[in-house]
Design an enzyme around this catalytic site. Structure first.
Site, PDB file in Angstrom:
ATOM      1  N   TYR A 254     -46.274  -3.721 -14.059  1.00  0.00           N
ATOM      2  CA  TYR A 254     -47.457  -4.058 -14.847  1.00  0.00           C
ATOM      3  C   TYR A 254     -47.276  -3.610 -16.304  1.00  0.00           C
ATOM      4  CZ  TYR A 254     -49.479  -4.392 -10.143  1.00  0.00           C
ATOM      5  OH  TYR A 254     -49.732  -4.704  -8.834  1.00  0.00           O
TER       6      TYR A 254
ATOM      7  N   LYS B  60     -63.507 -10.155  -9.810  1.00  0.00           N
ATOM      8  CA  LYS B  60     -64.625  -9.512  -9.138  1.00  0.00           C
ATOM      9  C   LYS B  60     -64.161  -9.013  -7.762  1.00  0.00           C
ATOM     10  CE  LYS B  60     -64.490 -12.921  -6.451  1.00  0.00           C
ATOM     11  NZ  LYS B  60     -63.880 -12.589  -5.145  1.00  0.00           N
TER      12      LYS B  60
END
Length: 324
Positions: free
Chosen positions: A56, A94
């Protein structure tokens, strides 16, 4: 910035759906993907013709214009904060976080970095939600008395392990219940009080949760979610001047009908191609080009309040994750 270049953190189903749907837009593309697995990053990159990053950190340090966080729930906060710290605006899947403490830290980092941050509650940006917003503003419902919404999917073990795993913040509420809860906020805003009841899986997460929200106006929202069965996934808004029936799945591009108290019915057909995830990306790009730091359609205060309500629901049904 001519074409907007997305970097995606995560290689799961929602990341792939986002990448596929983004192909229906102009001026935006996925140019990079980051994963903790070199093999997964390369497989995703091969499928979507983008650059693989085996971490990441490598992705957020690259030349992408924005980052879409599409990892499991417990990683949303650290992944989002990492991207913001490297100067990248973020669209985060979400539920925005596992709890309100995490979401507050994410918002604080965005404010500190003066960067755009948006919860990827993609339903909020769909055309039929825009139509509902217009109807509310025009007073078509009169006084809203109640709303209802359900979201249930058949998600058994072992195929859907993530949704049953406490260590991954599994359960119906966070993964599925976020849709009816966000819908209630969209229509009626922050509730005055919350009552919730839940049932649990053998693994210790909620298999089914029912929620009643009460508002200062006296309106109620009746919301249900389950991972035991595919439910109708419909929603209704009941007002003194008429009722809106939203077909399943209410949170995706779909059809609706409005029945006035006179009995007159207005059909609102679906006229949308694609899954619908691109609408949040279009909103994000418009905000970014305008120099804005949040969306009026899904404000950070709304996101934070929803997470606080989610915490209250979890407290009432006694759902706690081992890492909290």
């Amino acid at each position: 910035m001519s074409e907007m270049r997305w970097g995606i953190i995560g290689t799961g189903g929602i990341a792939r759906t986002f990448a596929r749907d983004l192909k229906r837009t102009s001026g935006q593309s996925v140019v990079a993907v980051g994963s903790r697995s070199k093999e997964k990053a390369e497989a995703f990159a091969s499928e979507f013709d983008c650059r693989p990053h085996a971490s990441y950190e490598s992705l957020v340090q690259s030349d992408v214009d924005a980052v879409y966080v599409a990892t499991p729930h417990p990683m949303h906060a650290p992944n989002t904060i990492l991207a913001l710290q490297y100067g990248k605006p973020v669209l985060c899947e979400k539920p925005f976080a596992v709890n309100a403490r995490e979401s507050a830290s994410m918002i604080a980092e965005a404010n500190k970095s003066n960067l755009l941050l948006l919860e990827a509650m993609w339903s909020r940006f769909l055309p039929h939600y825009r139509r509902i917003r217009e109807m509310i503003a025009a007073g078509d419902f009169g006084e809203i008395i109640s709303i209802s919404a359900d979201h249930g999917q058949n998600l058994p073990l072992p195929k859907y392990y993530r949704l049953h795993a406490p260590e991954l913040a599994g359960g119906a509420l966070l993964d599925l219940g976020i849709y009816p809860l966000s819908f209630a906020y969209f229509v009626l805003g922050k509730p005055q009080s919350v009552v919730a009841k839940g049932e649990f899986t053998e693994t210790g997460v909620d298999s089914q949760t029912s929620i009643i929200l009460r508002y200062d106006s006296g309106a109620h929202a009746n919301l249900t979610t389950t991972l035991l069965v595919k439910s109708p996934c419909t929603a209704t808004i009941v007002g003194t001047q008429g009722t809106l029936f939203i077909d399943g799945d209410f949170y995706t591009p779909t059809s609706m009908r409005f029945k006035k108290v006179s009995g007159e019915i207005f059909e609102i057909p679906k006229s949308y191609e694609g899954h619908g995830l691109r609408e949040q990306a279009i909103e994000f790009e418009q905000l970014l080009r305008a120099g804005k730091k949040e969306s009026e359609l899904m404000s950070l205060s709304d996101t934070q309040s929803i997470m606080e309500t989610m915490d209250e629901i979890r407290a009432q049904i006694k759902l706690k994750y081992p890492f909290e």
